[in-house]
Design an enzyme around this catalytic site. Sequence first.
Site, PDB file in Angstrom:
ATOM      1  N   HIS A   1      -3.189   0.890  -2.595  1.00 27.06           N
ATOM      2  CA  HIS A   1      -2.577   1.883  -1.705  1.00 27.06           C
ATOM      3  C   HIS A   1      -1.480   1.205  -0.884  1.00 27.06           C
ATOM      4  O   HIS A   1      -1.758   0.374  -0.036  1.00 27.06           O
ATOM      5  CB  HIS A   1      -3.635   2.486  -0.793  1.00 27.06           C
ATOM      6  CG  HIS A   1      -3.159   3.642   0.022  1.00 27.06           C
ATOM      7  ND1 HIS A   1      -1.884   4.171  -0.077  1.00 27.06           N
ATOM      8  CD2 HIS A   1      -3.792   4.391   0.974  1.00 27.06           C
ATOM      9  CE1 HIS A   1      -1.767   5.175   0.766  1.00 27.06           C
ATOM     10  NE2 HIS A   1      -2.906   5.324   1.411  1.00 27.06           N
TER      11      HIS A   1
ATOM     12  N   LYS B   1      -2.967   4.777  -7.855  1.00 25.26           N
ATOM     13  CA  LYS B   1      -3.441   3.784  -6.886  1.00 25.26           C
ATOM     14  C   LYS B   1      -4.603   2.972  -7.446  1.00 25.26           C
ATOM     15  O   LYS B   1      -4.939   1.915  -6.903  1.00 25.26           O
ATOM     16  CB  LYS B   1      -3.852   4.462  -5.580  1.00 25.26           C
ATOM     17  CG  LYS B   1      -2.696   5.008  -4.759  1.00 25.26           C
ATOM     18  CD  LYS B   1      -3.188   5.578  -3.434  1.00 25.26           C
ATOM     19  CE  LYS B   1      -2.045   6.154  -2.617  1.00 25.26           C
ATOM     20  NZ  LYS B   1      -1.531   7.431  -3.180  1.00 25.26           N
TER      21      LYS B   1
ATOM     22  N   PHE C   1      -2.899   9.479   7.598  1.00 28.71           N
ATOM     23  CA  PHE C   1      -3.652   9.566   8.844  1.00 28.71           C
ATOM     24  C   PHE C   1      -2.852  10.410   9.840  1.00 28.71           C
ATOM     25  O   PHE C   1      -1.631  10.273   9.947  1.00 28.71           O
ATOM     26  CB  PHE C   1      -3.875   8.174   9.434  1.00 28.71           C
ATOM     27  CG  PHE C   1      -4.958   7.368   8.755  1.00 28.71           C
ATOM     28  CD1 PHE C   1      -5.723   7.890   7.727  1.00 28.71           C
ATOM     29  CD2 PHE C   1      -5.209   6.073   9.164  1.00 28.71           C
ATOM     30  CE1 PHE C   1      -6.716   7.144   7.117  1.00 28.71           C
ATOM     31  CE2 PHE C   1      -6.204   5.308   8.568  1.00 28.71           C
ATOM     32  CZ  PHE C   1      -6.963   5.848   7.540  1.00 28.71           C
TER      33      PHE C   1
ATOM     34  N   CYS D   1       0.646   7.328   5.674  1.00 28.80           N
ATOM     35  CA  CYS D   1       0.707   7.151   4.219  1.00 28.80           C
ATOM     36  C   CYS D   1       1.505   8.241   3.518  1.00 28.80           C
ATOM     37  O   CYS D   1       1.686   8.180   2.298  1.00 28.80           O
ATOM     38  CB  CYS D   1      -0.702   7.085   3.650  1.00 28.80           C
ATOM     39  SG  CYS D   1      -1.692   5.784   4.417  1.00 28.80           S
TER      40      CYS D   1
ATOM     41  N   GLU E   1      -8.308  16.939  -2.154  1.00 29.68           N
ATOM     42  CA  GLU E   1      -7.031  17.178  -2.820  1.00 29.68           C
ATOM     43  C   GLU E   1      -7.202  18.055  -4.055  1.00 29.68           C
ATOM     44  O   GLU E   1      -6.422  18.989  -4.294  1.00 29.68           O
ATOM     45  CB  GLU E   1      -6.404  15.843  -3.193  1.00 29.68           C
ATOM     46  CG  GLU E   1      -5.081  15.941  -3.924  1.00 29.68           C
ATOM     47  CD  GLU E   1      -4.502  14.573  -4.244  1.00 29.68           C
ATOM     48  OE1 GLU E   1      -3.355  14.534  -4.735  1.00 29.68           O
ATOM     49  OE2 GLU E   1      -5.197  13.549  -4.012  1.00 29.68           O
TER      50      GLU E   1
ATOM     51  N   HIS F   1      -2.683  11.761  -4.674  1.00 36.20           N
ATOM     52  CA  HIS F   1      -2.769  10.786  -3.581  1.00 36.20           C
ATOM     53  C   HIS F   1      -3.973   9.874  -3.817  1.00 36.20           C
ATOM     54  O   HIS F   1      -3.859   8.652  -3.698  1.00 36.20           O
ATOM     55  CB  HIS F   1      -2.885  11.500  -2.243  1.00 36.20           C
ATOM     56  CG  HIS F   1      -2.893  10.580  -1.069  1.00 36.20           C
ATOM     57  ND1 HIS F   1      -1.824   9.785  -0.736  1.00 36.20           N
ATOM     58  CD2 HIS F   1      -3.866  10.309  -0.156  1.00 36.20           C
ATOM     59  CE1 HIS F   1      -2.109   9.069   0.352  1.00 36.20           C
ATOM     60  NE2 HIS F   1      -3.355   9.367   0.709  1.00 36.20           N
TER      61      HIS F   1
END
Length: 430
Positions: free
Chosen positions: A354, A349, A418, A177, A328, A317
């Site tokens: 996403h 998002k 990931f 991502c 974050e 994110h």
Amino acid sequence: MSPTNRTVVVTGIGATTPLGGDAASTWEGLVAGKSGVTPLEQDWAADQAVRIAAQIAVEPTEVIPRPQARKLDRSAQFALIAAQEAWKDAGFAPRTADGTSDAASGASVDPDRLGAVIASGIGGVTTLLDQYDVLKEKGVRRVSPHTVPMLMPNSPSANVGLLVGARAGVHTPVSACASGAEAIGYAIEMIRTGRADVVVAGGTEAAIHPLPIAAFGNMMAMSKNNDDPQGASRPYDTARDGFVLGEGAGVIVLESAEHAAERGARVYAEAVGQGISADAHDIVQPEPEGRGIAHALQNLLERTDLDPAEIVHVNAHATSTPAGDVAELKALRKVFGDDADHMAVSATKSMTGHLLGGAGGVESVATVLALYHRVAPPTINVENLDPEAEANADIVRGEARKLPVEGRIAALNDSFGFGGHNVVLAFRTV
């Protein structure tokens, strides 16, 4: 050409997303706080635990001729649409049949000084799975001869490179991502070090398919709030229960400031640079204290002339997962301290879903436009703000917020993937 440290600017933007078929309609939807999440009405969705997604607003076959579309994976279709818009928006002429540019319809660029970097986290997964079904059900002879060039992860980048005639290099970073953001960071370095004058960069993804939906659902990564699609993506809310899968692409045209000035180009923002790190923690779970993210932020500050006091906005994110959203914000607080109080944090998002490898591209478009218009989009669906989020950041909720109207300001676009990939991009007004 010897290495340099040239200023890089954004001169074109393009997008196709769950909020609109171009950058303008996408931005309008973001500022309005519109959700692009809808129920999945395909027959295969009935048996899924997750039956919602943020599907594209304008089907690519409405834009790309069908004979061409049949030879492209959906991810490449999205990338081409966004790249065409960004290329035109930057004022460059389309290529003609003989490979040259039509000088009457826009500026030209030396193809040996032109690059393309388009990322995808998963690549042509729908082509691969669909053609395997063809093989099983109809036999060897019915498998499309276009299968391999369609399913290649570098297919979107290669097709965008062919679209504009890029010969300085065509690249495809793959970091889950974080892929779209890493592509833009790579493109910035191509220009900064003198390898190219212009680079078309961004991310794309098309993974709304039974297998990815089932796989993400079974690993408990996605929201199962099927009864309230538009309220399902809810970053920072105490009831957040996972991300909503989206699809689409975001592309920007990056250019050396000198090259842009020579042709009188409109400049949206300066692309200040990137910060990169890795968590070395887990293949899926983020490091809970945000140490890797903090390292990426510190790396950004060390590699650029960015002043933390300039940063007034962060496109986070924030996927709407219990662990990732807060980690974050902890990193922002750790690195910037009290300066974090003045950063308007938006989680777009919540509206687009996403887009995996496409997220960094679409969110870079949003970040650039936030600076250009001096408006931070809202985070929607936050009914009960997580106390840890509230303690660490200033979340823009409910409605868009005006950013300072005077002086030079900067914004960050955070993307994580990931595998522990962390990429932070910085943009600044000019």
